[in-house]
Design a protein around this motif. Structure first.
Motif, mmCIF file in Angstrom:
data_model
loop_
_atom_site.group_PDB
_atom_site.id
_atom_site.type_symbol
_atom_site.label_atom_id
_atom_site.label_comp_id
_atom_site.label_asym_id
_atom_site.label_seq_id
_atom_site.Cartn_x
_atom_site.Cartn_y
_atom_site.Cartn_z
ATOM 1 N N PRO A 150 -9.327 -6.193 5.260
ATOM 2 C CA PRO A 150 -8.422 -5.136 4.789
ATOM 3 C C PRO A 150 -7.683 -5.506 3.509
ATOM 4 O O PRO A 150 -7.342 -4.643 2.700
ATOM 5 C CB PRO A 150 -7.449 -4.963 5.962
ATOM 6 N N GLY A 151 -7.467 -6.808 3.301
ATOM 7 C CA GLY A 151 -6.709 -7.262 2.142
ATOM 8 C C GLY A 151 -7.360 -6.961 0.807
ATOM 9 O O GLY A 151 -6.676 -6.852 -0.214
ATOM 10 N N ILE A 152 -8.695 -6.848 0.769
ATOM 11 C CA ILE A 152 -9.383 -6.557 -0.496
ATOM 12 C C ILE A 152 -9.769 -5.078 -0.598
ATOM 13 O O ILE A 152 -10.417 -4.667 -1.549
ATOM 14 C CB ILE A 152 -10.640 -7.433 -0.669
ATOM 15 N N SER A 153 -9.356 -4.301 0.383
ATOM 16 C CA SER A 153 -9.721 -2.880 0.425
ATOM 17 C C SER A 153 -8.776 -2.034 -0.420
ATOM 18 O O SER A 153 -7.628 -2.401 -0.666
ATOM 19 C CB SER A 153 -9.699 -2.377 1.869
ATOM 20 N N ASP A 154 -9.279 -0.889 -0.861
ATOM 21 C CA ASP A 154 -8.464 0.050 -1.639
ATOM 22 C C ASP A 154 -7.596 0.917 -0.734
ATOM 23 O O ASP A 154 -6.607 1.485 -1.189
ATOM 24 C CB ASP A 154 -9.356 0.958 -2.489
ATOM 25 N N ILE A 155 -8.001 1.063 0.515
ATOM 26 C CA ILE A 155 -7.264 1.897 1.461
ATOM 27 C C ILE A 155 -7.087 1.139 2.772
ATOM 28 O O ILE A 155 -7.738 0.114 2.999
ATOM 29 C CB ILE A 155 -7.983 3.241 1.743
ATOM 30 N N ALA A 156 -6.186 1.638 3.615
ATOM 31 C CA ALA A 156 -6.029 1.102 4.965
ATOM 32 C C ALA A 156 -6.029 2.280 5.929
ATOM 33 O O ALA A 156 -5.432 3.317 5.641
ATOM 34 C CB ALA A 156 -4.722 0.319 5.095
ATOM 35 N N PHE A 157 -6.719 2.150 7.029
ATOM 36 C CA PHE A 157 -6.736 3.201 8.042
ATOM 37 C C PHE A 157 -5.463 3.111 8.891
ATOM 38 O O PHE A 157 -5.114 2.039 9.383
ATOM 39 C CB PHE A 157 -7.969 3.088 8.935
ATOM 40 N N LEU A 158 -4.779 4.232 9.031
ATOM 41 C CA LEU A 158 -3.570 4.269 9.842
ATOM 42 C C LEU A 158 -3.922 4.521 11.300
ATOM 43 O O LEU A 158 -4.970 5.082 11.608
ATOM 44 C CB LEU A 158 -2.639 5.384 9.354
ATOM 45 N N SER A 159 -3.029 4.116 12.172
ATOM 46 C CA SER A 159 -3.144 4.483 13.579
ATOM 47 C C SER A 159 -2.465 5.841 13.723
ATOM 48 O O SER A 159 -1.246 5.961 13.544
ATOM 49 C CB SER A 159 -2.450 3.436 14.455
ATOM 50 N N LEU A 160 -3.246 6.873 13.998
ATOM 51 C CA LEU A 160 -2.767 8.251 13.886
ATOM 52 C C LEU A 160 -2.309 8.860 15.204
ATOM 53 O O LEU A 160 -2.921 8.659 16.247
ATOM 54 C CB LEU A 160 -3.864 9.142 13.300
ATOM 55 N N ILE A 161 -1.242 9.634 15.099
ATOM 56 C CA ILE A 161 -0.779 10.487 16.198
ATOM 57 C C ILE A 161 -1.037 11.926 15.782
ATOM 58 O O ILE A 161 -0.529 12.379 14.755
ATOM 59 C CB ILE A 161 0.726 10.284 16.481
ATOM 60 N N ASN A 162 -1.851 12.635 16.558
ATOM 61 C CA ASN A 162 -2.203 14.019 16.239
ATOM 62 C C ASN A 162 -1.469 14.960 17.188
ATOM 63 O O ASN A 162 -1.622 14.865 18.406
ATOM 64 C CB ASN A 162 -3.724 14.216 16.371
ATOM 65 N N ILE A 163 -0.670 15.849 16.616
ATOM 66 C CA ILE A 163 0.092 16.799 17.429
ATOM 67 C C ILE A 163 -0.420 18.213 17.158
ATOM 68 O O ILE A 163 -0.145 18.804 16.116
ATOM 69 C CB ILE A 163 1.599 16.702 17.135
ATOM 70 N N LYS A 164 -1.242 18.703 18.088
ATOM 71 C CA LYS A 164 -1.787 20.057 18.048
ATOM 72 C C LYS A 164 -2.517 20.390 16.746
ATOM 73 O O LYS A 164 -2.524 21.533 16.293
ATOM 74 C CB LYS A 164 -0.676 21.079 18.317
ATOM 75 N N ASP A 165 -3.135 19.383 16.148
ATOM 76 C CA ASP A 165 -3.912 19.550 14.911
ATOM 77 C C ASP A 165 -3.095 20.144 13.772
ATOM 78 O O ASP A 165 -3.654 20.678 12.806
ATOM 79 C CB ASP A 165 -5.160 20.418 15.162
ATOM 80 N N ILE A 166 -1.780 20.061 13.854
ATOM 81 C CA ILE A 166 -0.898 20.573 12.807
ATOM 82 C C ILE A 166 -0.117 19.429 12.159
ATOM 83 O O ILE A 166 0.029 19.368 10.941
ATOM 84 C CB ILE A 166 0.101 21.609 13.383
ATOM 85 N N ILE A 167 0.361 18.508 12.993
ATOM 86 C CA ILE A 167 1.145 17.373 12.500
ATOM 87 C C ILE A 167 0.365 16.089 12.755
ATOM 88 O O ILE A 167 -0.148 15.876 13.850
ATOM 89 C CB ILE A 167 2.512 17.294 13.206
ATOM 90 N N ARG A 168 0.281 15.253 11.727
ATOM 91 C CA ARG A 168 -0.327 13.940 11.882
ATOM 92 C C ARG A 168 0.674 12.888 11.413
ATOM 93 O O ARG A 168 1.170 12.952 10.296
ATOM 94 C CB ARG A 168 -1.626 13.830 11.090
ATOM 95 N N LEU A 196 0.841 -1.194 0.000
ATOM 96 C CA LEU A 196 0.000 0.000 0.000
ATOM 97 C C LEU A 196 0.876 1.244 0.000
ATOM 98 O O LEU A 196 1.867 1.326 0.730
ATOM 99 C CB LEU A 196 -0.900 0.020 1.239
ATOM 100 N N LEU A 197 0.512 2.209 -0.843
ATOM 101 C CA LEU A 197 1.179 3.499 -0.846
ATOM 102 C C LEU A 197 0.526 4.374 0.208
ATOM 103 O O LEU A 197 -0.698 4.574 0.195
ATOM 104 C CB LEU A 197 1.054 4.155 -2.224
ATOM 105 N N ILE A 198 1.307 4.885 1.149
ATOM 106 C CA ILE A 198 0.757 5.723 2.209
ATOM 107 C C ILE A 198 0.602 7.148 1.690
ATOM 108 O O ILE A 198 1.574 7.795 1.321
ATOM 109 C CB ILE A 198 1.653 5.693 3.458
ATOM 110 N N ILE A 199 -0.625 7.618 1.630
ATOM 111 C CA ILE A 199 -0.926 8.968 1.165
ATOM 112 C C ILE A 199 -1.879 9.639 2.149
ATOM 113 O O ILE A 199 -2.509 8.973 2.966
ATOM 114 C CB ILE A 199 -1.567 8.970 -0.242
ATOM 115 N N ASP A 200 -1.976 10.960 2.042
ATOM 116 C CA ASP A 200 -2.924 11.723 2.852
ATOM 117 C C ASP A 200 -4.124 12.030 1.966
ATOM 118 O O ASP A 200 -4.034 12.852 1.049
ATOM 119 C CB ASP A 200 -2.247 13.012 3.342
ATOM 120 N N LEU A 201 -5.229 11.338 2.200
ATOM 121 C CA LEU A 201 -6.399 11.432 1.327
ATOM 122 C C LEU A 201 -7.283 12.609 1.720
ATOM 123 O O LEU A 201 -7.734 12.702 2.857
ATOM 124 C CB LEU A 201 -7.194 10.124 1.420
ATOM 125 N N HIS A 202 -7.512 13.507 0.763
ATOM 126 C CA HIS A 202 -8.357 14.668 1.026
ATOM 127 C C HIS A 202 -9.823 14.299 0.763
ATOM 128 O O HIS A 202 -10.204 14.006 -0.372
ATOM 129 C CB HIS A 202 -7.942 15.846 0.145
#
Length: 221
Positions: A110-128, A4-10
């Motif tokens: 997840p194996g047949i999905s087009d995307i995968a949900f990441l486990s996110l770390i949110n830092i002051k709503d600026i850095i993810r 999977l290519l990790i991208i930030d999906l808008h």
């Protein structure tokens, strides 16, 4: 397993449909609430929290029992997420979504999905920062996030956060006066390394820095 290519999906202003209204659906909804997308939930027996989100007009809830995938053609979502306990229905939805070029995610596959949900770390709503095992182990992704989160938060200073905000301001200003991407990149690096800007940043004089950026970009061009 496919890579999977990790991208930030808008997803801003996009339609996302979640099929199912239980605990798994609620997890996906919570991840999407801050993405400024339209969320429609289809499910017969919704979780009380999902009903509350509907009453608050944060999502649209349709209490229906699905037996087909007609809703894909009718609603034409950008993304569909299956979160029901009916594996055969989930699989059918994913298959039909792929045929219609609709992005899809199956909570139980997840194996047949087009995307995968990441486990996110949110830092002051600026850095993810996202951690992924590519769908192999969401449990381990969560565990690693918990081990990593405090280390990252301790490493990133308030000055780093403010510099990110100033870089965003500088990018907007540079596009007004600097025509090429290569030259804009050089300009943005010059701000990061500017001694005067660094000193003002330490003193918290952000408005003053913005004024300097405006002057610098005009002189650069």
């Amino acid at each position: 397993m496919a890579r999977l290519l990790i991208i930030d999906l808008h997803l801003s202003e996009k339609l996302v449909i979640i099929v199912g209204a239980g605990n798994e659906a609620l997890k996906r909804i919570k991840l999407l609430l801050n993405e400024e997308c339209q969320i429609i939930v289809l499910g017969q027996k919704p979780n009380p929290e999902i009903e509350k989100l509907h009453s608050q007009k944060k999502i649209i809830l349709k209490k229906i029992k699905l037996s087909s995938t007609k809703f894909l053609k009718e609603l034409k979502p950008f993304l569909v997420i299956t979160a029901t306990t009916d594996k055969s229905l989930n699989k059918k939805i994913i298959q039909d979504a792929k045929r219609m070029n609709i992005m899809s995610y199956a909570s139980d596959s997840p194996g047949i999905s087009d995307i995968a949900f990441l486990s996110l770390i949110n830092i002051k709503d600026i850095i993810r920062v996202g951690l992924s095992t590519g769908g192999s182990s969401p449990i381990m992704a969560k565990k690693l996030r918990m081990k990593t989160e405090q280390v990252l938060k301790n490493s990133i200073s308030d000055q780093d956060i403010q510099l990110i905000k100033l870089q965003k301001f500088a990018r907007i200003e540079s596009k007004k006066y600097i025509s090429t991407q290569q030259e804009r990149k050089k300009f943005l690096y010059s701000i990061v390394h500017d001694k005067h800007v660094k000193e003002l940043l330490k003193d918290g004089k952000y408005k003053r820095i913005q004024t300097i950026i405006k002057k610098m970009v005009k002189e650069w061009s």
